[in-house]
Design an enzyme around this catalytic site. Structure first.
Site, short mmCIF file in Angstrom:
data_model
loop_
_atom_site.label_atom_id
_atom_site.label_comp_id
_atom_site.label_asym_id
_atom_site.label_seq_id
_atom_site.Cartn_x
_atom_site.Cartn_y
_atom_site.Cartn_z
CD GLU A 188 1.64 38.01 -7.34
OE1 GLU A 188 1.96 36.77 -6.81
OE2 GLU A 188 0.19 38.16 -6.98
NE ARG A 239 -3.46 0.15 -0.70
CZ ARG A 239 -3.09 0.18 -2.00
NH1 ARG A 239 -2.80 1.65 -2.48
NH2 ARG A 239 -3.28 -0.95 -2.95
CG ASP A 276 -0.85 37.14 -9.69
OD1 ASP A 276 -1.05 36.61 -10.22
OD2 ASP A 276 -1.31 37.75 -9.25
CE LYS A 315 -1.62 28.78 -5.00
NZ LYS A 315 -2.25 28.75 -5.70
CE LYS A 364 4.03 34.65 -4.17
NZ LYS A 364 2.59 33.64 -3.93
#
Lengths: 278, 278, 278, 278, 278, 278
Positions: free
Chosen positions: D194, D97, D215, D132, D164
């Protein structure tokens, strides 16, 4: 005890017992419920490990308050209250077993040590532990020994030289073994030699070691052998001394007696946590 | 036992005992010296933990070879040889204490469990452990229980629901407590309820829990209470059962009896390592 | 969730993302600058993991305050404010990604679970997870399942016995496999057997196992097979059930259906952190 | 991937899944039973993570042999055999697993990345990941991106400066922000800014930053903005680009496009382990 | 050195240097490329830490072979070859910096210690280290001291009692301080007292401590003070002794001199790894 | 510096120094005794690492208060008070050595860096560190470099590509090596190439790498080689530049000079902790 090490160890112990969640207590007690509990002795003995209480419960809830009513080394009589805990019931019930498992074991060791000291009943002879401690718990168990009136032998293989039969056999003689060790050793570490015969004791004395151990000797043999040792060298009795014949060593003149069973064969002292109401 | 966890734990235990160096052994034995040693029982008992031997000594020297002469669960008679170790003498002497401390403790638990099973002398009643294990050693101690003929109770607070007096008191009733738990619980976890009275047993039965514990009840009380429990629900006797009165529970018809002293008050089984020659 | 384990895991996750320093934020924001931020849903779904917020940001700055406006299990509509954060801007910007990565994943799982529950639309059949969780995140993902209205299957290979095809093949029969397992098992652990045929179901029933799984069976097959199972044994449907055909299982009478995709194929729920001003 | 880190992580993942023992497999399969298994694709996709196989199974049994039939980055068709495993059946069933959970996730990411690259269908524009990623799995997921034909964006907050909107707002301007960062920065780290407007792009260019991100801009806006950027500065499109509108960015002239969903919303690639016989 | 601790530490150091991948070497050298490298001294000195080489490179590739041409404690002349490494070029280039950073530091300490021993030029006075070691590297640095001909002072605050000015001031006198310590101390640990005046030395002698330190005393003062100390008590000179005035202590009769700069202000010994060809 | 990593490291360093207990201080100072101490410079230099103070002492006693009188990067003159510590004397004496060992080392690096910057005396050329840092302390040492006026080179083998002689030799040419690296590399990482000859510099320029290093070149050679490099490519001087000939590089036009001895051969800055009274 080193409190940083203690906190990290209690975290590990809590993780072992809780795993991902106390599924019973969290289902029944909402997080905000607070209350009071008492830690109480259910048998007579010597207390050791009260720092475990605050460390354990505060790891589970920072706001838990512990009031200590007894301190480490105190005599406990059955029924004595050891501490009062106020705060999160969840923390109390979830942490109970870890806290008690450790407190009971440490107090069991302290109690057994106190019994050994009382049995020996000679303030000139120290009772010491050995390295026969529970893996992972040496710091706790060595500390419990001191709560019971004993003193600590070496903590690890790095702290002190202990020349045993296998070392002597390979080196060829106590003299050779001591010489090999001294070539690598700084001035801050003591050297102890295990001996069984008068000849060995004389050789150890000739090498001016710090401590001479009489290994598996009767009280009578010890008295004879210790006459060979000058005052500047400490002496230790060790090996095969049970709780039943410890009193026979009362009139030897060794400086200390080490007892493996103080840590390897201990009965937990019965202590319980009683939730008094929410 | 999970061998990855075992290896990591033995590393930690060796670090505790060795600290930075075995200053005696490394001064006397050159690194290349090899020899043979025997692990031998010095008392009768049940063996548990032979995997400790290879794990410990091979962590210290990869080339150490262990030949097992006995297996976990075997009866040991005083003098029986358990294993032969061939390889680095340094590894043997440096690892000896850690290996024996754990092997002796585990074998002590297995021996005590076997005594409990023999005392109970009823193949229909299992002997189980509790969560009163040594912090950090639960996996080892639970395994030792099985070597002695016992079976394991829950491993952690996550494995099973155990509704105790404090939970019942807060929830208001066994029914409420079971209901709260069932709302959060999946289908794969058993629910046990601690009971003391016939009324409580009836309520637990009505809630169709998986296991009913008779807490601190005499054998006579248990026999009476267990008549209230259908066959589909398991029963457990627990609390205050000593080695001395365990035989009195032989003729109860509970499914299992849990005994805290199997793990919290154990005598190490005397086992020694004897270097046979280099 | 075990908060001690959670804190240690978040530390590790922060270390992974920060490495030695957030070189952008520390260059621009002096340490003492404080402000307010909002955690906001940018899509509809079910919330899971609000404890992540306080744990993450307070690890970075002890003085950060979190006010929760929604709780785990709550329905979120796009635009809903989940929490307000007050305190160090550095902590907010540096911790943002770790907190959101975990919160979004957990809420994604909760949302998917809620969808599955709604699709199934039968309160008598539980939706459960599997062991097909993200390595390292099982505690979080199993918890998220419960936030979405599901319940948990076993957590690990230690919690429950699951006898699968390979086990049955080697043992020779379900009966042999169950017998082997029961010899080693305590009374507190359930036994589940994977079955495909009526013959296997009958054999599992004869062995009185706790749960019978119908592996990769159609709803029709399940209805036929489940007639062979008495009420005292739970039943599970598992294998090959997609979100698209889950509704077809609504009228089976299994106790629960396990779905691997609840955890192995999840879309993060879109949630963002908005700094409102300093 | 760093193999030392990989081994330590797999140990942790195995511990999560096994806990103290695979109670089913160890009860049924004696330790010495060996056999053969195949790792097989059950869906089309791109393979990533074959090193997981040997690491996982050899941690459980050192003697397990893995023969790889496919390599990372290879196209898998449903039914393709990926690897053959020979050795301990216990190790195979106990490790299955963990190995599959990770291999399926990584291959899912590689497959999705390959889809994105094919959709974009412009060799001059790289597809990159973001931060992310799944907490704890960044190394694995970033590696999987490269198996699918993507390249990696920054690994952590330490690797690159990313200025940013919040940074610009507090600093007062892009120029101020870049100046603050450059005061503390060595020459080996790139600076990305950005931007949303032509004015911001012009300011970033004037500051000679290394990368300019557009962006949340449409392809048309990007084409307009990128005319303001000299060749020596790289450009990135980011924000709000779904798999459905990715093709619309094919004719922009950015250097790379970063896509959060490559890692935060992935379907496991279906891969299974089939025990072929003992 | 404890090899288990060493291996774990090298893993941590490699992780610090490699992070997720040696992106240069893995891009250029395929995994299977093997070759030969030499570790060579680029300056004269004393070697310490050869175990670092096999531990580091074999952690990266198990098949790397190290042939040692010099041993710890050996004199190195510029150009001397220390070891030959055969195996994976990737492992060599990726592990080079960690291995050299540690080997160079340890050899730098050994070299400085040998210089101190030669400068002192009195075989009756040992050169010892202090606790002024690099955090995290005490085991390595203390070992390097012994390679250079020094011996080790205490390893930690647990190994030995050292009563300093602050302790004496609070206790009220040396006698009080020694009494307090002896109440808690076992027989296996030495007690050292820091002294500055004849009165303090006399008080320490009267308390029969194990070691008396002359703190920040000139050679002349030491010769005067040491007349007050019987042969059974060891003496130490410490504090403010630089490499430039160490020779002035040659004719004191202390047992050892401790020097903080042996570890806190060391120049790395220049050692390099030269890839000889693939 | 990452404060979470810092706290964990200080815990490890304290454990190394304390082991199980500061047996001297705990015997003499009761737990409740509080007092004041001063951290004072005993030599001129640049301060680095004041966060070490609060982290260390508060780990030992949460109530210790630190008032900083100097900040990182400040010039210290002998006798300057750096901080005042109020609280538990036990915490002060037990934590003293760890706190000072690290603070002294970091300040030693900052001081040496400031010396290098002053020696170079050219604001257009940055002084940078290398990867020749103390294993385990890279974060601290890289930070100390910035306190002394230097800037950081790459932190690890993952942060930046550095193509060295061995890479070039195996790849066949700089062009080949750069091509191999670019195939695997994302757009956010810089590429540096080590060069020795004009031909190599020209090849590196042709490949448009980010940084060109002149390895072991004299100032005169550097001036010649750097004429071949366009403004858009940064240049580094490295290798064999001692503190004594650093000034000779003042009139080169490289962008930065990296110096291994800033971290591998540092003298601790003398700083002490003085207990002012209880």
């Amino acid at each position: 005890m080193n409190k940083i090490a203690l906190t990290d160890a209690i975290k590990q112990f809590l993780y072992e017992d809780i795993n991902y969640k106390d599924i019973t207590t969290t289902a029944i007690f909402p997080e905000h419920i607070v209350g009071t509990a008492t830690i109480q002795a259910k048998a007579d003995g010597i207390l050791s490990g009260v720092d475990i209480l605050s460390t354990t419960f505060q790891l589970l809830d920072n706001d838990v308050q512990i009031e200590l009513l007894k301190n480490d080394g105190d005599l406990l009589l059955k029924g004595d209250r050891i501490a009062t805990i106020k705060g999160s019931i969840r923390a109390m019930l979830t942490g109970e077993r870890v806290a008690l498992n450790l407190l009971q074991k440490m107090s069991g060791i302290a109690t057994l040590t106190a019994t050994a000291v009382a049995t020996l009943n000679n303030p000139n002879i120290n009772v010491t532990d050995t390295r026969k401690t529970t893996p992972g718990l040496r710091m706790y168990e060595k500390y419990a020994i001191t709560c019971g009136g004993g003193v600590n032998h070496r903590f690890s293989l790095s702290d002190m030289v202990m020349i045993k039969d296998n070392h002597i056999a390979f080196a060829g003689s106590i003299t050779n073994a001591v010489t090999l060790v001294r070539k690598q050793l700084g001035p801050v570490i003591k050297i102890e030699v295990e001996t069984e015969t008068a000849e060995q004791v004389r050789e150890a004395v000739a090498n001016n070691v710090d401590i001479i151990m009489f290994d598996n000797r009767t009280p009578e043999e010890i008295n004879e052998l210790s006459r060979l040792v000058p005052e500047t060298i400490l002496t230790e009795a060790s090996g095969g001394i049970t709780i039943h014949d410890l009193h026979r060593y009362r009139h030897t003149n060794v400086d200390f007696i080490s007892l493996g069973w103080l840590t390897h064969s201990v009965h937990a002292l019965d202590i319980s946590l009683i939730v008094e109401g929410e």
